[in-house]
Each structure stands twice: as C-alpha cells, then as structure tokens.
Design a protein around this motif. Structure first.
Motif, PDB file in Angstrom:
ATOM      1  N   GLU A  24     -22.360  27.316 -10.570  1.00 49.94           N
ATOM      2  CA  GLU A  24     -23.337  26.933  -9.674  1.00 49.94           C
ATOM      3  C   GLU A  24     -23.075  25.451  -9.141  1.00 49.94           C
ATOM      4  O   GLU A  24     -23.489  24.531 -10.108  1.00 49.94           O
ATOM      5  N   GLU A  72     -29.426  36.125  -7.673  1.00 49.94           N
ATOM      6  CA  GLU A  72     -28.056  36.448  -7.183  1.00 49.94           C
ATOM      7  C   GLU A  72     -27.243  37.289  -7.889  1.00 49.94           C
ATOM      8  O   GLU A  72     -26.647  38.319  -7.367  1.00 49.94           O
ATOM      9  N   ASP A  76     -26.000  40.882  -6.773  1.00 52.37           N
ATOM     10  CA  ASP A  76     -24.556  40.937  -6.600  1.00 52.37           C
ATOM     11  C   ASP A  76     -24.374  42.356  -7.618  1.00 52.37           C
ATOM     12  O   ASP A  76     -23.229  43.037  -7.268  1.00 52.37           O
ATOM     13  N   HIS A  79     -26.306  45.599  -6.174  1.00 57.00           N
ATOM     14  CA  HIS A  79     -25.927  46.202  -5.018  1.00 57.00           C
ATOM     15  C   HIS A  79     -25.113  45.201  -4.253  1.00 57.00           C
ATOM     16  O   HIS A  79     -25.510  44.533  -3.682  1.00 57.00           O
ATOM     17  N   PRO A  80     -23.886  45.325  -4.585  1.00 57.68           N
ATOM     18  CA  PRO A  80     -22.760  44.479  -4.071  1.00 57.68           C
ATOM     19  C   PRO A  80     -22.558  44.727  -2.501  1.00 57.68           C
ATOM     20  O   PRO A  80     -21.965  43.956  -1.945  1.00 57.68           O
ATOM     21  N   GLU A  81     -23.151  45.856  -1.920  1.00 63.63           N
ATOM     22  CA  GLU A  81     -22.804  46.171  -0.551  1.00 63.63           C
ATOM     23  C   GLU A  81     -23.901  45.176   0.172  1.00 63.63           C
ATOM     24  O   GLU A  81     -25.038  44.905  -0.351  1.00 63.63           O
ATOM     25  N   ILE A  82     -23.645  45.071   1.577  1.00 64.96           N
ATOM     26  CA  ILE A  82     -24.472  44.244   2.466  1.00 64.96           C
ATOM     27  C   ILE A  82     -25.719  45.206   2.708  1.00 64.96           C
ATOM     28  O   ILE A  82     -25.677  46.184   3.117  1.00 64.96           O
ATOM     29  N   HIS A  83     -26.920  44.560   2.652  1.00 69.87           N
ATOM     30  CA  HIS A  83     -28.275  45.020   3.266  1.00 69.87           C
ATOM     31  C   HIS A  83     -29.069  44.125   3.621  1.00 69.87           C
ATOM     32  O   HIS A  83     -29.245  42.990   3.101  1.00 69.87           O
ATOM     33  N   ILE A  86     -31.383  42.832   1.127  1.00 68.73           N
ATOM     34  CA  ILE A  86     -30.861  41.863   0.122  1.00 68.73           C
ATOM     35  C   ILE A  86     -30.655  40.500   0.462  1.00 68.73           C
ATOM     36  O   ILE A  86     -30.886  39.551   0.202  1.00 68.73           O
ATOM     37  N   GLY A  87     -30.121  40.525   1.851  1.00 66.88           N
ATOM     38  CA  GLY A  87     -30.507  39.018   2.587  1.00 66.88           C
ATOM     39  C   GLY A  87     -31.475  38.400   2.696  1.00 66.88           C
ATOM     40  O   GLY A  87     -31.754  37.319   2.272  1.00 66.88           O
ATOM     41  N   LYS A  90     -32.195  36.997  -0.900  1.00 67.07           N
ATOM     42  CA  LYS A  90     -31.458  35.784  -1.262  1.00 67.07           C
ATOM     43  C   LYS A  90     -31.942  34.736  -0.725  1.00 67.07           C
ATOM     44  O   LYS A  90     -31.966  33.597  -1.075  1.00 67.07           O
ATOM     45  N   ASP A  91     -32.340  34.968   0.679  1.00 68.99           N
ATOM     46  CA  ASP A  91     -32.844  33.737   1.732  1.00 68.99           C
ATOM     47  C   ASP A  91     -34.252  33.101   1.056  1.00 68.99           C
ATOM     48  O   ASP A  91     -34.387  32.014   1.055  1.00 68.99           O
TER      49      ASP A  91
HETATM   50  N1  LIG Z   1     -25.470  41.885   0.009  1.00 66.95           N
HETATM   51  C1  LIG Z   1     -25.825  40.975   1.264  1.00 66.95           C
HETATM   52  N2  LIG Z   1     -26.606  41.691   2.119  1.00 66.95           N
HETATM   53  C2  LIG Z   1     -26.827  40.823   3.182  1.00 66.95           C
HETATM   54  N3  LIG Z   1     -26.880  39.649   3.087  1.00 66.95           N
HETATM   55  C3  LIG Z   1     -26.245  38.878   2.108  1.00 66.95           C
HETATM   56  C4  LIG Z   1     -25.797  39.571   1.107  1.00 66.95           C
HETATM   57  N4  LIG Z   1     -25.328  38.565   0.225  1.00 66.95           N
HETATM   58  C5  LIG Z   1     -25.311  37.275   0.691  1.00 66.95           C
HETATM   59  N5  LIG Z   1     -26.308  37.567   2.249  1.00 66.95           N
HETATM   60  C6  LIG Z   1     -26.774  36.610   2.958  1.00 66.95           C
HETATM   61  O1  LIG Z   1     -25.506  35.345   2.852  1.00 66.95           O
HETATM   62  C7  LIG Z   1     -26.640  34.241   2.224  1.00 66.95           C
HETATM   63  C8  LIG Z   1     -25.521  33.504   1.294  1.00 66.95           C
HETATM   64  O2  LIG Z   1     -25.394  34.420   0.096  1.00 66.95           O
HETATM   65  P1  LIG Z   1     -24.890  33.838  -1.346  1.00 66.95           P
HETATM   66  O3  LIG Z   1     -24.724  35.027  -2.172  1.00 66.95           O
HETATM   67  O4  LIG Z   1     -23.282  33.717  -1.023  1.00 66.95           O
HETATM   68  O5  LIG Z   1     -25.862  33.136  -1.557  1.00 66.95           O
HETATM   69  P2  LIG Z   1     -25.388  31.259  -1.827  1.00 66.95           P
HETATM   70  O6  LIG Z   1     -26.875  30.908  -1.781  1.00 66.95           O
HETATM   71  O7  LIG Z   1     -24.867  31.005  -0.806  1.00 66.95           O
HETATM   72  O8  LIG Z   1     -24.721  31.436  -3.281  1.00 66.95           O
HETATM   73  P3  LIG Z   1     -24.427  30.240  -4.038  1.00 66.95           P
HETATM   74  O9  LIG Z   1     -25.655  29.717  -4.472  1.00 66.95           O
HETATM   75  O10 LIG Z   1     -23.582  30.902  -5.011  1.00 66.95           O
HETATM   76  O11 LIG Z   1     -23.624  29.265  -3.273  1.00 66.95           O
HETATM   77  C9  LIG Z   1     -28.044  34.982   1.532  1.00 66.95           C
HETATM   78  O12 LIG Z   1     -28.756  33.810   1.656  1.00 66.95           O
HETATM   79  C10 LIG Z   1     -27.913  36.070   2.523  1.00 66.95           C
HETATM   80  O13 LIG Z   1     -28.626  35.749   3.534  1.00 66.95           O
END
Ligand SMILES: Nc1ncnc2c1ncn2[C@@H]1O[C@H](COP(=O)(O)OP(=O)(O)OP(=O)(O)O)[C@@H](O)[C@H]1O
Length: 120
Positions: A24, A72, A76, A79-83, A86-87, A90-91
């Motif tokens: 990271e 994260e 990942d 659940h590696p798929e987009i949903h 999950i977004g 992570k947000d």
């Molecule tokens: N599987 C997923 N489904 C939906 N949205 C996702 C998914 N993975 C990532 N995202 C969206 O993309 C954004 C960035 O995801 P990512 O995993 O790249 O995090 P990051 O903070 O950029 O990672 P890193 O800290 O490793 O740079 C998330 O905050 C989320 O909004």
C-alpha cells in the motif's frame, strides 16, 4: 489458532504491518510522515501534551489505514466481483482514513501555530 504466545502474536501483527508497507503506497507515505513527526516536534519545541496528541493522531491514521487494507484484502478475496455493497464498504473504509487524515492535518496546523506563538 487460539491462545498463541505473546511473541507469536507480535510476529503476526508485525507481518500485517510489513504486508501493508509492501502493498500500500498510502501506508508507506503515512508511515514516513509518522517517522518524521518526532523530528518536527523536537524542532518546534512543543510541550508533552502536544507530543502525545500528535503521536496519537499519527498512529490513529496508520491504524485506520491498516483496517482499510484488511477490509479491502478480505473483500477482494471473498467477493472479487463488482457489487454496489462492496463499493459502499470500501468507500466507507476510505472515508474513515480521510477523516482521520483531515484531523491530523488540523492538529498539525494548530501545533505549528502554537509553536510560532500565533495561538496559545
Ligand atoms: N468489487 C467492487 N464492487 C464495487 N465497487 C468497487 C469494487 N471494488 C472497488 N470498488 C470501488 O472502487 C473504489 C476503489 O477500490 P480499490 O479496491 O481500488 O480501493 P483503493 O482505495 O483505490 O485501493 P488501494 O488502497 O489499494 O489503492 C472503491 O472505493 C469502490 O468505490
């Protein structure tokens, strides 16, 4: 995996920190800031309370980044798929790091102003 010795637990924790350092970029940047902090505080000649406050907020930022990385990594893998959920997860984790980082910047500005005598 339960009831391991303290030394082994410390080893696991250290491995987590090392993995975040390797993978990271933001954790590396935050760690470098945290390591530079004691030098800055020595130069500013601030009181012990300011030392405690600055070190605590710097460690909180690092801890939040580790939680963010853990989440994260887990998501990942599971659940590696987009949903959308999950977004959102992570947000929210990224938002927690952002809020603590903003707090660290605010404390940093205040401590500099106090050291310069602008604030008391
Ligand atoms: N599987 C997923 N489904 C939906 N949205 C996702 C998914 N993975 C990532 N995202 C969206 O993309 C954004 C960035 O995801 P990512 O995993 O790249 O995090 P990051 O903070 O950029 O990672 P890193 O800290 O490793 O740079 C998330 O905050 C989320 O909004």
């Amino acid at each position: 995996m339960k009831n391991r010795g303290m030394r082994q637990r410390l080893g696991f924790a250290w491995e987590g920190i090392a993995a975040a350092w390797r993978n990271e970029r933001s954790f590396r940047i935050q760690t470098i800031f945290a390591l530079a902090l004691p030098v800055a505080l020595l130069l500013l000649r601030v009181s012990a309370v300011w030392w405690a406050l600055c070190l605590i907020i710097a460690l909180l930022v690092l801890a939040a980044e580790l939680f963010n990385t853990a989440l994260e990594s887990l998501i990942d893998h599971l659940h590696p798929e987009i949903h959308p959920a999950i977004g959102t997860a992570k947000d929210c984790a990224a938002g927690a790091v952002l809020l603590l980082s903003a707090g660290a910047v605010i404390v940093g500005v205040i401590v500099v102003l106090v050291a310069l005598g602008v604030l008391s």
